[in-house]
Each structure stands twice: as structure tokens, then as C-alpha cells.
Write a protein that holds these residues in place. Structure first.
Motif, PDB file in Angstrom:
ATOM      1  N   GLY A   1       3.642 -10.461   0.946  1.00  0.00           N
ATOM      2  CA  GLY A   1       2.762  -9.294   0.858  1.00  0.00           C
ATOM      3  C   GLY A   1       3.493  -7.977   0.898  1.00  0.00           C
ATOM      4  O   GLY A   1       4.721  -7.900   0.851  1.00  0.00           O
ATOM      5  N   TYR A   2       2.684  -6.917   0.990  1.00  0.00           N
ATOM      6  CA  TYR A   2       3.169  -5.534   0.920  1.00  0.00           C
ATOM      7  C   TYR A   2       3.485  -5.029   2.329  1.00  0.00           C
ATOM      8  O   TYR A   2       2.757  -4.195   2.870  1.00  0.00           O
ATOM      9  CB  TYR A   2       2.082  -4.641   0.337  1.00  0.00           C
ATOM     10  CG  TYR A   2       1.661  -4.915  -1.092  1.00  0.00           C
ATOM     11  CD1 TYR A   2       2.556  -5.386  -2.036  1.00  0.00           C
ATOM     12  CD2 TYR A   2       0.360  -4.624  -1.511  1.00  0.00           C
ATOM     13  CE1 TYR A   2       2.166  -5.584  -3.365  1.00  0.00           C
ATOM     14  CE2 TYR A   2      -0.041  -4.817  -2.824  1.00  0.00           C
ATOM     15  CZ  TYR A   2       0.863  -5.297  -3.751  1.00  0.00           C
ATOM     16  OH  TYR A   2       0.467  -5.478  -5.044  1.00  0.00           O
ATOM     17  N   THR A   3       4.580  -5.528   2.923  1.00  0.00           N
ATOM     18  CA  THR A   3       4.842  -5.194   4.324  1.00  0.00           C
ATOM     19  C   THR A   3       5.002  -3.689   4.560  1.00  0.00           C
ATOM     20  O   THR A   3       4.520  -3.157   5.554  1.00  0.00           O
ATOM     21  CB  THR A   3       6.070  -5.980   4.814  1.00  0.00           C
ATOM     22  OG1 THR A   3       5.747  -7.356   4.710  1.00  0.00           O
ATOM     23  CG2 THR A   3       6.414  -5.657   6.249  1.00  0.00           C
TER      24      THR A   3
ATOM     25  N   GLY B   1      10.200  -0.701  -0.311  1.00  0.00           N
ATOM     26  CA  GLY B   1       9.771  -1.770   0.592  1.00  0.00           C
ATOM     27  C   GLY B   1      10.811  -1.872   1.690  1.00  0.00           C
ATOM     28  O   GLY B   1      11.648  -0.970   1.855  1.00  0.00           O
TER      29      GLY B   1
ATOM     30  N   ASN C   1       8.027 -12.100   1.854  1.00  0.00           N
ATOM     31  CA  ASN C   1       7.345 -12.020   3.151  1.00  0.00           C
ATOM     32  C   ASN C   1       5.831 -12.064   2.958  1.00  0.00           C
ATOM     33  O   ASN C   1       5.067 -11.604   3.804  1.00  0.00           O
ATOM     34  CB  ASN C   1       7.780 -10.767   3.923  1.00  0.00           C
ATOM     35  CG  ASN C   1       7.593  -9.510   3.097  1.00  0.00           C
ATOM     36  OD1 ASN C   1       6.972  -9.545   2.031  1.00  0.00           O
ATOM     37  ND2 ASN C   1       8.116  -8.389   3.572  1.00  0.00           N
TER      38      ASN C   1
ATOM     39  N   SER D   1      13.319  -3.502   1.635  1.00  0.00           N
ATOM     40  CA  SER D   1      14.651  -3.550   1.002  1.00  0.00           C
ATOM     41  C   SER D   1      15.366  -2.194   1.106  1.00  0.00           C
ATOM     42  O   SER D   1      16.585  -2.135   1.187  1.00  0.00           O
ATOM     43  CB  SER D   1      14.536  -3.973  -0.458  1.00  0.00           C
ATOM     44  OG  SER D   1      14.021  -5.284  -0.536  1.00  0.00           O
TER      45      SER D   1
ATOM     46  N   GLY E   1       9.717   6.277  -6.374  1.00  0.00           N
ATOM     47  CA  GLY E   1       9.239   5.173  -5.533  1.00  0.00           C
ATOM     48  C   GLY E   1       8.266   4.233  -6.210  1.00  0.00           C
ATOM     49  O   GLY E   1       7.248   3.866  -5.629  1.00  0.00           O
TER      50      GLY E   1
ATOM     51  N   GLY F   1      11.311  -6.927  -2.960  1.00  0.00           N
ATOM     52  CA  GLY F   1      10.242  -7.651  -2.272  1.00  0.00           C
ATOM     53  C   GLY F   1       9.362  -8.418  -3.257  1.00  0.00           C
ATOM     54  O   GLY F   1       9.396  -8.178  -4.471  1.00  0.00           O
ATOM     55  N   ASP F   2       8.566  -9.324  -2.740  1.00  0.00           N
ATOM     56  CA  ASP F   2       7.688 -10.133  -3.593  1.00  0.00           C
ATOM     57  C   ASP F   2       6.650  -9.273  -4.317  1.00  0.00           C
ATOM     58  O   ASP F   2       6.396  -9.449  -5.511  1.00  0.00           O
ATOM     59  CB  ASP F   2       7.001 -11.235  -2.763  1.00  0.00           C
ATOM     60  CG  ASP F   2       6.334 -10.725  -1.488  1.00  0.00           C
ATOM     61  OD1 ASP F   2       6.721  -9.647  -0.991  1.00  0.00           O
ATOM     62  OD2 ASP F   2       5.424 -11.412  -0.975  1.00  0.00           O
TER      63      ASP F   2
ATOM     64  N   GLU G   1       3.503  -1.332   3.208  1.00  0.00           N
ATOM     65  CA  GLU G   1       2.154  -0.765   3.274  1.00  0.00           C
ATOM     66  C   GLU G   1       1.462  -1.158   4.582  1.00  0.00           C
ATOM     67  O   GLU G   1       0.708  -0.374   5.152  1.00  0.00           O
ATOM     68  CB  GLU G   1       1.317  -1.238   2.083  1.00  0.00           C
ATOM     69  CG  GLU G   1       1.838  -0.804   0.738  1.00  0.00           C
ATOM     70  CD  GLU G   1       1.486   0.642   0.421  1.00  0.00           C
ATOM     71  OE1 GLU G   1       2.427   1.414   0.178  1.00  0.00           O
ATOM     72  OE2 GLU G   1       0.303   0.991   0.438  1.00  0.00           O
TER      73      GLU G   1
ATOM     74  N   ILE H   1       7.186   0.704  -7.252  1.00  0.00           N
ATOM     75  CA  ILE H   1       7.535  -0.695  -6.972  1.00  0.00           C
ATOM     76  C   ILE H   1       7.735  -1.426  -8.302  1.00  0.00           C
ATOM     77  O   ILE H   1       7.015  -1.201  -9.271  1.00  0.00           O
ATOM     78  CB  ILE H   1       6.515  -1.421  -6.060  1.00  0.00           C
ATOM     79  CG1 ILE H   1       5.097  -1.397  -6.641  1.00  0.00           C
ATOM     80  CG2 ILE H   1       6.526  -0.864  -4.655  1.00  0.00           C
ATOM     81  CD1 ILE H   1       4.135  -2.333  -5.897  1.00  0.00           C
TER      82      ILE H   1
HETATM   83  O1  TPU Z   1       9.399  -5.560   1.780  1.00  0.00           O
HETATM   84  P1  TPU Z   1       7.988  -5.327   1.378  1.00  0.00           P
HETATM   85  O2  TPU Z   1       7.091  -6.488   1.642  1.00  0.00           O
HETATM   86  O3  TPU Z   1       7.490  -4.053   1.977  1.00  0.00           O
HETATM   87  O4  TPU Z   1       8.059  -5.103  -0.226  1.00  0.00           O
HETATM   88  P2  TPU Z   1       7.072  -5.609  -1.372  1.00  0.00           P
HETATM   89  O5  TPU Z   1       6.640  -7.005  -1.149  1.00  0.00           O
HETATM   90  O6  TPU Z   1       7.771  -5.366  -2.642  1.00  0.00           O
HETATM   91  O7  TPU Z   1       5.825  -4.684  -1.257  1.00  0.00           O
HETATM   92  C1  TPU Z   1       5.829  -3.327  -1.665  1.00  0.00           C
HETATM   93  C2  TPU Z   1       4.484  -2.743  -1.348  1.00  0.00           C
HETATM   94  C3  TPU Z   1       4.273  -1.320  -1.828  1.00  0.00           C
HETATM   95  C4  TPU Z   1       3.161  -0.812  -2.500  1.00  0.00           C
HETATM   96  C5  TPU Z   1       1.963  -1.554  -2.952  1.00  0.00           C
HETATM   97  N1  TPU Z   1       5.091  -0.304  -1.605  1.00  0.00           N
HETATM   98  N2  TPU Z   1       4.583   0.793  -2.116  1.00  0.00           N
HETATM   99  N3  TPU Z   1       3.403   0.512  -2.659  1.00  0.00           N
HETATM  100  C6  TPU Z   1       2.554   1.530  -3.313  1.00  0.00           C
HETATM  101  C7  TPU Z   1       2.854   1.555  -4.802  1.00  0.00           C
HETATM  102  C8  TPU Z   1       1.921   1.126  -5.715  1.00  0.00           C
HETATM  103  N4  TPU Z   1       2.190   1.100  -7.042  1.00  0.00           N
HETATM  104  C9  TPU Z   1       3.395   1.511  -7.486  1.00  0.00           C
HETATM  105  C10 TPU Z   1       3.705   1.466  -8.963  1.00  0.00           C
HETATM  106  N5  TPU Z   1       4.350   1.939  -6.643  1.00  0.00           N
HETATM  107  C11 TPU Z   1       4.093   1.998  -5.308  1.00  0.00           C
HETATM  108  N6  TPU Z   1       5.043   2.456  -4.508  1.00  0.00           N
END
Ligand code: TPU
Ligand code: MG
Length: 569
Positions: A473-475, A393, A471, A395, A417, A443-444, A477, A419
Motif C-alpha cells: 500500500g501507500y505507506t 514514498g 509493503n 524509498s 513528486g 514502492g508497490d 500517505e 509516483i
Molecule cells: O513506500 P511507500 O509504500 O510509501 O510507497 P508506494 O507504495 O509507492 O506508495 C506511494 C503512495 C503515494 C501516493 C498515492 N505517494 N504519494 N502519493 C500521492 C500521489 C498521487 N499521484 C501521483 C501521480 N503522485 C503522487 N505523489
């Protein structure tokens, strides 16, 4: 218990003894009826402490984090319902080059031949599928068919994992964990590394002289496999013998000391720090040490170095036109350090183009919290004793922009990677390093994946500081490809972690809406030793780093390349 029973040595004891001998002190578990006897045996070993996890995904990720700290780890789960969830952290350990030993209980050895249908299985009396699946995500997967085979197969799997820095899989049927077993021989047979082939080592070092001959502008680029090969000291020696510029890949942040005069930042294409990209592009020779060039580290293939490279890997070295197998990285770097000629051209040039220190704005206490202010304050709390975990994210980008004081450690899971990784992984890491200050930037969206594991930080009284950047949501993304799926349900995160306390826990949940509130919360977190502190940092939904926007743009373009026809170039 009779004397003969007290002396009985079992398959479970054999595994426990081997785990203790390779330096494992904590084993991460989720119980299930296929592994209960095994868990009893592991518990009985005086050097092993059982650490319970809330689910097998988290358990495998906790073990992944423990392996980062300790060098190897173990995760013990039940058949299928447990193991298939734990495959995720095992995949991470494969991608991140960590020897995680995944141990699964298995069906009673009589059931397959009796065509019994068992619980927790696909219901068709073929129980080999889990072993077959495990083969794809480990360097060695074994299932113990009878107690007599246990020593050989357990030793084989553990040795393979330690040598290749990859996970292994050991399946122990429920009726074999307590079966009589012989005692293990010397552990060196399992752990002794394979030395380099002396001829290959010599030839590889000689080839480096050829590669560098006539080159005026050499640069060293450090990748994440350097630490996995335990070759950081040797790299430092080589760098100082050469006197050249040293850049790191994002996943290798912290593997070369940032306070060192030859450190020139993170090479990450257009989102590089400290102008590392300029000096890497200026180079006419690039010594790549343990590097990984994937779509993320090359910013959607826009930053693939275009000069002939020398690639020193964990167990081999490749040059344009020559390859040397069975060359251990530490021995190679050590050998090279003795041979190379000093050439600091790239440092002289870098010192001309080194960016001036940035003006960093300090927010007033009443100002609404921003991403920049969170990052500025995290910089302020980093010391030589900190370990910073940064989650997928924004971060990633915020963490990579920070400067690590000497001794500070940095952990990132950029190849896999997943999350949510940072919550269980930081917990596992902190079990090994209880006196380091572990700080997590998450991230949230990521937090919602593995939030339960904060409960283990409460249970084991681990004072991790979690900065949850909310923030809404999934910024990350959003920056790659937006849609309604990037919105998530908001939680009261500070309240949630306090729910884990029940009657006996000591988690703190704090909320920071302003810069001043974050200052106070960080102070409170530092003083709070009886459990974790989660600080929910609320920022605007569109407040993200410029690096994330740039990187997201190029990764999205790489993802969107149209399929090539058969006759396309
Ligand atoms: O800072 P920010 O808002 O980008 O972070 P946040 O809120 O933690 O959101 C992360 C969003 C995200 C997703 C949904 N980043 N990568 N993905 C795809 C993803 C889906 N499922 C898993 C297990 N890992 C992933 N990286
Ligand atoms: Mg978010």
C-alpha cells in the motif's frame, strides 16, 4: 526517388538537425497520425535513434530522465490525446529544471479556417488550446504556422529551454513536417550561454565579502539547482577555499561528494542525516547555492533557516538588502572562491559533534526481510559506477540515509513528486548511460502507475535493477493521513515483469521474502545483463523508517493549517 526529392530539406529535417546539434542522440516517441511524417524525418537523421514508449506519460518521464543524464531531451507525441498526457513529465521537467523539448504534431493548417471538426480534439475547431496550455508549463511554447517560420520558432524555443533549464514546446502541424525548409545556421546561435554581466558579477562577489564580514560560523547549503547550472566543480572549489561545513538538501544528495571531509550530511530539519541540522542551526552565515525551500524540504515549514541568507541561484544572487541579476552561478562561485577568506570554524565544531558510525545489524539468512535489511543490502552493492533512483514514498528516506561512494550518482524527483517517475526516468537515463549500473528503489504503489515501461527495458535490453519494496500500500500517505484509499490491490510483480518477455525478452522477476533470498537475488541481478531484473522485496505493512513518520507528521500539520481570515497575521 528523384534527385530533387532526395535533396529536399524539410521542417522535420530542420528540427532533427537542431536536436542532433545540441547533443541529443535518442528521441522518445509515441506515434499518432499527427506526427508520423515528423517521426520519419527524425528517424532519417543519422545521429538520432528513436526510442518507442508504451504511453505518453511514460514517454515524457523517460525524456525527463534522459535530460538528467544528457543535459537535454526530446519527447515527440501526437495531438491532445498524446500531448496532454506528456504534459505531466513536462511539468516535472519544469519543476526539476530540466530542458525537455516537447514536440507535438498538430492539425493540418487548413482545418481551423475551414471550421473542420477533427479527431483527438475537443471537437469545436479551436485548435489553439494545446498551445495555450503548454505556455503554462514551459519557458517557451511555439506553434509553427507555416514552414517559413519554422527555423526562427524552433531555434527560439530550443534556445530558451537550454538557457533557462526549463522545458519548451514545439507544435508542428501534420502537413508542415515534410514541407520544404531552409537549412540551419551555426548552432552556437542557439546554445551559446549568456555570460554574466561583468559589473553585476563583480558587485555580487564584493557583496559576498560584506555579507561574510564579521561572521564567524559560515556554512554552505547545496540545493538541487547546483547541478542544473553545471556548477558542481566551482562549488567544490569555493568549499575548499572556505574550509567550512557543506550540507546538502535532500534533492541535492550526491551533488557534493559524500566522501569529502567537509561533507556534513543532508539538511532536512528533524529528519536530517549525520547531524547536518545541528551545524546548519549553529551557523551565523548560510551560503545557499541553488536551494529550494518548499514544504517537503523544510519538513512542513519547521526547518526554514532563520538567519539572513545569501542565495546564489542559476542566474542571479540575492543577499539581505541587495540583488544582482545576470550572474551565472558557475562564474559567481568561481569568482567567490578567489576572494573568500579561509574559515573552518564550522568544520572544527562539526568534527566535535559528528555522530559515531551506527551499529548496523546484519540479518540472518532465514530472517524475514525488513526495510532496514533491504537498505543495508543496497548500501552493499553501491559502487562508483552506480546510479540510484529513489521514488516518492519511503524509498526517499531509505535512499537518503545511504552513503554514496565517490562517483556514485543519485536521482530523486522531489519537487514534482510524481509516483511512478522512477521507472520510465531510470529507463531514459540508462539509454544515455548504458555502462552505469542503474538501481531503482520503488514502492508497490508507485510501480503500479508506470509498470508498462519495464517492457521498454526488456525491448532495449537495459539491465536496470529494480528493488520493488512491497509493503502492500501507500505507506507514505498512511503517515500523512490514513484511510481505506491507502490500500491497493496486490500484484505478483515478479511474474508480471516476466510477462513482458513474451518470446524474445530477458527480464528476470525474483521474489525475496528473507534476507538470504535478497542476497541471492541481488547477486543474480548483477550477473544478468540481457534485460532488467525486478526483485520484489516483501516487508511488513507497518515497517517504515522513523524519518517518514516524523516528516509525515509535520507535512500533515502544514497541510491542515486552517484558512486565515482577512485580518489574521
Ligand atoms: O513506500 P511507500 O509504500 O510509501 O510507497 P508506494 O507504495 O509507492 O506508495 C506511494 C503512495 C503515494 C501516493 C498515492 N505517494 N504519494 N502519493 C500521492 C500521489 C498521487 N499521484 C501521483 C501521480 N503522485 C503522487 N505523489
Ligand atoms: Mg507501498
Amino acid at each position: 526517388m528523384s534527385v530533387s526529392q532526395a535533396k529536399k530539406f524539410t521542417v522535420g529535417d530542420y528540427l532533427a538537425e537542431r536536436l542532433a546539434q545540441i547533443g541529443i542522440r535518442h528521441h522518445f516517441v509515441v506515434p499518432g497520425d499527427y506526427n508520423l511524417i515528423l517521426l520519419d524525418k527524425l528517424q532519417a537523421h543519422p545521429q538520432l535513434t528513436e526510442i518507442g514508449c508504451a504511453n505518453e506519460l511514460n514517454c515524457s518521464m523517460a525524456a525527463e530522465g534522459y535530460a538528467r543524464a544528457n543535459g537535454a531531451s526530446v519527447c515527440v507525441v501526437t495531438f491532445s490525446v498524446g500531448a496532454i498526457s506528456a504534459f505531466n513529465g513536462t511539468g516535472s521537467a519544469y519543476a526539476e529544471n530540466l530542458p525537455l523539448i516537447l514536440v507535438s504534431g498538430g492539425p493540418n493548417t487548413n482545418d481551423a479556417s475551414q471550421f473542420h471538426v477533427l479527431h483527438h480534439t475537443l471537437g469545436n475547431s479551436d485548435y489553439t488550446y494545446q498551445l495555450e496550455m503548454a505556455k503554462k508549463i514551459t519557458c517557451c511554447a511555439v506553434a509553427i504556422p507555416r514552414a517559413e517560420e519554422a527555423p526562427r520558432l524552433i531555434d527560439r524555443a530550443i534556445r530558451a529551454a537550454i538557457l533557462s533549464r526549463k522545458p519548451c514546446y514545439i507544435e508542428i502541424p501534420t502537413n508542415l513536417a515534410g514541407a520544404t525548409c531552409v537549412r540551419p545556421g551555426p548552432i552556437s546561435a542557439v546554445t551559446e550561454p549568456i555570460a554574466s554581466d561583468p559589473y553585476a558579477l563583480k558587485a555580487a562577489c564584493a557583496a559576498a565579502a560584506d555579507y561574510l564580514d564579521g561572521k564567524l560560523k559560515p556554512v554552505i547549503l547545496v540545493g538541487p539547482k547546483l547541478r542544473r547550472a553545471s556548477a558542481e566543480k566551482e562549488l567544490l572549489k569555493l568549499a575548499e577555499a572556505m574550509g567550512c561545513a557543506v550540507a546538502v538538501q535532500p534533492a541535492a544528495k550526491g551533488m557534493f561528494p559524500e566522501a569529502h571531509p567537509q561533507y556534513v550530511g543532508t539538511f532536512w530539519g528533524q529528519v536530517s542525516t549525520d547531524a547536518a541540522d545541528s551545524i546548519v542551526h549553529w551557523a551565523d552565515a548560510l551560503i545557499c547555492v541553488g536551494t529550494i525551500f518548499n514544504d517537503y524540504s523544510t519538513v512542513g515549514w519547521t526547518a526554514v533557516p532563520d538567519i539572513p541568507l545569501m542565495a546564489a541561484e542559476i542566474d542571479h544572487v540575492t543577499y539581505p538588502g541587495a540583488h544582482f541579476s545576470r550572474v551565472r552561478l558557475s562564474e559567481f562561485l568561481d569568482g567567490l572562491a578567489k576572494d573568500v577568506t579561509y574559515n573552518n570554524n564550522t568544520m572544527l565544531e562539526y568534527n566535535r559533534l559528528r555522530p559515531d558510525p551506527r551499529q548496523i545489524h546484519t540479518a540472518a539468512p532465514e530472517d524475514a526481510l525488513t526495510r532496514k535489511e533491504v537498505t543495508r543490502q543496497v548500501q552493499g552493492i553501491l559502487t562508483s559506477n552506480s546510479t540510484l533512483f529513489v521514488e516518492t514514498g519511503d524509498s526517499w528516506f531509505n535512499g537518503i540515509g545511504l552513503t554514496l561512494p565517490a562517483g556514485a550518482q543519485f536521482e530523486i524527483e522531489m519537487q514534482w513528486g510524481h509516483i511512478g517517475w522512477s521507472i520510465p526516468a531510470s529507463f531514459g537515463y540508462a539509454m544515455h548511460f548504458p555502462t552505469r549500473r542503474t538501481i531503482v528503489m520503488v514502492g508497490d504503489g508507485s510501480f503500479q502507475v508506470t509498470a508498462q515501461e519495464v517492457s521498454q527495458m526488456v525491448r532495449y535490453k537495459i539491465p536496470i535493477t529494480i528493488l520493488l519494496i512491497n509493503n502492500r500500500g501507500y505507506t507514505i500517505e498512511v503517515e500523512i493521513h490514513d484511510g481505506s484509499y491507502n490500500k491497493i490491490k496486490n500484484w505478483d510483480y515478479a511474474l508480471l515483469v516476466q510477462a513482458f518477455n513474451s518470446t524474445d525478452g530477458h527480464a528476470k522477476g525474483l521474489l525475496a521474502n528473507t534476507a538470504g533470498e535478497l542476497v541471492t537475488a541481488l547477486r543474480e541481478a548483477e550477473e544478468h545483463k540481457g534485460g532488467p531484473t525486478l526483485i520484489e522485496c516483501t516487508i511488513d505493512q507497518d515497517d517504515c523508517s522513523k524519518e517518514l513518520i516524523t516528516w509525515g507528521h509535520f507535512v500533515a500539520s502544514a497541510n491542515a493549517r486552517p484558512p486565515k481570515g482577512r485580518h489574521d497575521e
